[in-house]
Design an enzyme around this catalytic site. Structure first.
Site, PDB file in Angstrom:
ATOM      1  N   ARG A   1       0.857  -1.187   0.000  1.00  0.00           N
ATOM      2  CA  ARG A   1       0.000   0.000   0.000  1.00  0.00           C
ATOM      3  C   ARG A   1       0.893   1.237   0.000  1.00  0.00           C
ATOM      4  NH1 ARG A   1      -3.291  -2.838  -1.560  1.00  0.00           N
ATOM      5  NH2 ARG A   1      -5.360  -3.343  -0.758  1.00  0.00           N
TER       6      ARG A   1
ATOM      7  N   HIS B   1      -0.738  -0.485  -9.734  1.00  0.00           N
ATOM      8  CA  HIS B   1      -1.466  -1.449  -8.897  1.00  0.00           C
ATOM      9  C   HIS B   1      -1.905  -2.670  -9.710  1.00  0.00           C
ATOM     10  CE1 HIS B   1      -3.580  -1.485  -4.781  1.00  0.00           C
ATOM     11  NE2 HIS B   1      -3.474  -2.725  -5.214  1.00  0.00           N
TER      12      HIS B   1
ATOM     13  N   GLU C   1      -2.738   7.283  -5.122  1.00  0.00           N
ATOM     14  CA  GLU C   1      -2.995   6.572  -6.378  1.00  0.00           C
ATOM     15  C   GLU C   1      -4.436   6.661  -6.857  1.00  0.00           C
ATOM     16  OE1 GLU C   1      -1.869   2.509  -5.147  1.00  0.00           O
ATOM     17  OE2 GLU C   1      -3.944   1.945  -5.483  1.00  0.00           O
TER      18      GLU C   1
HETATM   19  P1  NAI Z   1      -1.373 -11.241   5.115  1.00  0.00           P
HETATM   20  O1  NAI Z   1      -2.401 -10.744   6.063  1.00  0.00           O
HETATM   21  O2  NAI Z   1      -1.361 -12.691   4.754  1.00  0.00           O
HETATM   22  O3  NAI Z   1       0.087 -10.865   5.638  1.00  0.00           O
HETATM   23  C1  NAI Z   1       0.415  -9.637   6.188  1.00  0.00           C
HETATM   24  C2  NAI Z   1       1.566  -9.844   7.138  1.00  0.00           C
HETATM   25  O4  NAI Z   1       1.953  -8.567   7.634  1.00  0.00           O
HETATM   26  C3  NAI Z   1       1.219 -10.736   8.340  1.00  0.00           C
HETATM   27  O5  NAI Z   1       2.197 -11.731   8.510  1.00  0.00           O
HETATM   28  C4  NAI Z   1       1.208  -9.748   9.499  1.00  0.00           C
HETATM   29  O6  NAI Z   1       1.586 -10.334  10.741  1.00  0.00           O
HETATM   30  C5  NAI Z   1       2.215  -8.723   9.020  1.00  0.00           C
HETATM   31  N1  NAI Z   1       2.108  -7.477   9.747  1.00  0.00           N
HETATM   32  C6  NAI Z   1       0.989  -6.878  10.256  1.00  0.00           C
HETATM   33  N2  NAI Z   1       1.303  -5.766  10.926  1.00  0.00           N
HETATM   34  C7  NAI Z   1       2.662  -5.654  10.848  1.00  0.00           C
HETATM   35  C8  NAI Z   1       3.593  -4.718  11.344  1.00  0.00           C
HETATM   36  N3  NAI Z   1       3.183  -3.701  12.112  1.00  0.00           N
HETATM   37  N4  NAI Z   1       4.890  -4.901  11.078  1.00  0.00           N
HETATM   38  C9  NAI Z   1       5.311  -5.961  10.337  1.00  0.00           C
HETATM   39  N5  NAI Z   1       4.473  -6.900   9.834  1.00  0.00           N
HETATM   40  C10 NAI Z   1       3.164  -6.740  10.084  1.00  0.00           C
HETATM   41  O7  NAI Z   1      -1.528 -10.333   3.812  1.00  0.00           O
HETATM   42  P2  NAI Z   1      -1.073 -10.661   2.332  1.00  0.00           P
HETATM   43  O8  NAI Z   1      -2.140 -11.391   1.617  1.00  0.00           O
HETATM   44  O9  NAI Z   1       0.296 -11.234   2.359  1.00  0.00           O
HETATM   45  O10 NAI Z   1      -1.051  -9.188   1.696  1.00  0.00           O
HETATM   46  C11 NAI Z   1      -0.131  -8.215   2.152  1.00  0.00           C
HETATM   47  C12 NAI Z   1      -0.539  -6.871   1.600  1.00  0.00           C
HETATM   48  O11 NAI Z   1      -0.383  -6.871   0.174  1.00  0.00           O
HETATM   49  C13 NAI Z   1      -2.030  -6.516   1.795  1.00  0.00           C
HETATM   50  O12 NAI Z   1      -2.263  -5.941   3.055  1.00  0.00           O
HETATM   51  C14 NAI Z   1      -2.286  -5.545   0.675  1.00  0.00           C
HETATM   52  O13 NAI Z   1      -2.076  -4.250   1.169  1.00  0.00           O
HETATM   53  C15 NAI Z   1      -1.229  -5.883  -0.370  1.00  0.00           C
HETATM   54  N6  NAI Z   1      -1.801  -6.382  -1.619  1.00  0.00           N
HETATM   55  C16 NAI Z   1      -1.443  -5.755  -2.782  1.00  0.00           C
HETATM   56  C17 NAI Z   1      -1.935  -6.195  -3.995  1.00  0.00           C
HETATM   57  C18 NAI Z   1      -1.522  -5.576  -5.294  1.00  0.00           C
HETATM   58  O14 NAI Z   1      -2.194  -5.781  -6.319  1.00  0.00           O
HETATM   59  N7  NAI Z   1      -0.437  -4.816  -5.351  1.00  0.00           N
HETATM   60  C19 NAI Z   1      -2.888  -7.305  -4.052  1.00  0.00           C
HETATM   61  C20 NAI Z   1      -3.139  -7.949  -2.777  1.00  0.00           C
HETATM   62  C21 NAI Z   1      -2.624  -7.470  -1.609  1.00  0.00           C
END
Ligand code: NAI
Length: 327
Positions: free
Chosen positions: A232, A293, A261
């Protein structure tokens, strides 16, 4: 059920129509916000995307119009006031996972492009310029990669980078035992940052992670580090990143997401004057790669997004438990 889709593109219509069984889907190109929320009048559910504004006033208005379900066709939900949704008793569902491979592989594509400059080589060769001057890259093998956030996407990304022969360090609020078993070392952020040649952000945007990349954290990184953000835009203080690009502290920046964005991404603005000087400055650097994105944008992910969203809507209609409910 009658469902209003906001911020839609042709591909949304294609995939949702393909997997829809019996709902009435109405696709609006307009984003959801306080100015457009009245479009949802007469609909039972709305389906929104990453740059829709699902704030308290919008939710209040949705509730007043009789909307009973907010279905996000994305994983991140930083754009939703979950407390307001609870207060107005409108459940919110999302698509928690839809091909972590899509986003992880896009992050890797950005690394390879920035490093080996294939985007420049492509253009050069087409113009009959076969010179290699300025295209020097570096071996990924043996380099240290920092993964911030090792959830579904971060895990896949770490595995790919290990496949290149990289040493992978990680920072997360919870260490993943499987990853540790595969040789990933978890470290506090201040210990991780100075060691990495490449840093990739895979954590959600929340109060703790907002501008996790700031002047202060950039100052802890190696000179010439490569920073990749497919999560993000708000994770990076864009001005601080621009300053670090000017000094060379940041050697490469790849971003698939950007703080402002919503005014740009997903639209064709090629004939317009772009008023966002921050992104225009960023795009003027030869070592910056911006994609709009598109990390999620694979056939597998679009299929999963449509199927999971429609399943949540079916479950809601049938009074079943909503497994992907976040509020
Ligand atoms: P997820 O929920 O499986 O993993 C997120 C990880 O971040 C978890 O392990 C969590 O413990 C960790 N986390 C949370 N707070 C934290 C902090 N303060 N410091 C360090 N780590 C922390 O999510 P997933 O599926 O891996 O997605 C990650 C991000 O990718 C989403 O939140 C979204 O913003 C982004 N995304 C981007 C896309 C794109 O098209 N560019 C598409 C899908 C997701």
């Amino acid at each position: 059920m009658k469902i209003a889709f906001f911020s839609t593109q042709l591909y949304d219509r294609t995939y949702f129509n393909q997997y829809n069984r019996g709902h009435e889907l109405v696709f609006f190109e307009a984003p959801l916000n306080e100015q457009t929320v009245n479009l949802a009048s007469g609909f039972t559910a709305i389906c929104a995307f990453v740059n829709d504004t699902i704030s308290e006033p919008v939710i209040r208005q949705l509730a007043a119009q009789g909307v009973q379900l907010i279905a996000l066709r994305c994983a991140g939900y930083n754009n939703v006031d979950l407390a307001a949704a609870r207060a107005h008793q409108i459940p919110v569902v999302r698509v928690p996972a839809y091909s972590p491979f899509a986003v992880a592989e896009h992050a890797v594509a950005m690394i390879l492009t920035l490093n080996r400059k294939t985007h420049k080589a492509y253009n050069r060769v087409r113009e009959g310029n076969f010179s290699l001057q300025g295209l020097t890259g570096f071996d990924l093998h043996g380099k240290t990669v920092g993964v911030i956030g090792t959830g579904q996407i971060g895990q896949v990304f770490a595995g790919i980078m290990q496949g290149f022969g990289c040493r992978v360090l990680a920072f997360d609020v919870i260490a993943n035992k499987d990853m540790e078993a595969k040789g990933v070392e978890y470290l506090p952020l201040v210990k991780l940052l100075p060691q990495c040649d490449i840093i990739s952000l895979h954590c959600p945007l929340n109060e703790q992670t907002k501008q996790i990349i700031s002047t202060q954290t950039l100052s802890m990184m190696k000179d010439g580090v490569m920073l990749i953000n497919t999560s993000r835009g708000g994770l990076i203080d864009t001005q601080a990143a621009t300053d670090a690009l000017k000094t060379g502290r940041l050697g490469y920046l790849g971003i698939d997401v950007y703080e402002q964005e919503e005014k740009l991404f997903f639209h064709n603005l090629q004939d317009e004057i772009i008023h966002d000087d921050v992104i225009m400055r960023l795009m003027s650097f030869p070592n910056v790669l911006v994609t709009a994105h598109q990390g999620f944008f694979t056939d597998e992910a679009l299929t999963q997004i449509a199927q999971t969203t429609l399943q949540s809507i079916n479950d809601f209609e049938q009074g079943k438990a909503l497994v992907n409910r976040i509020a």
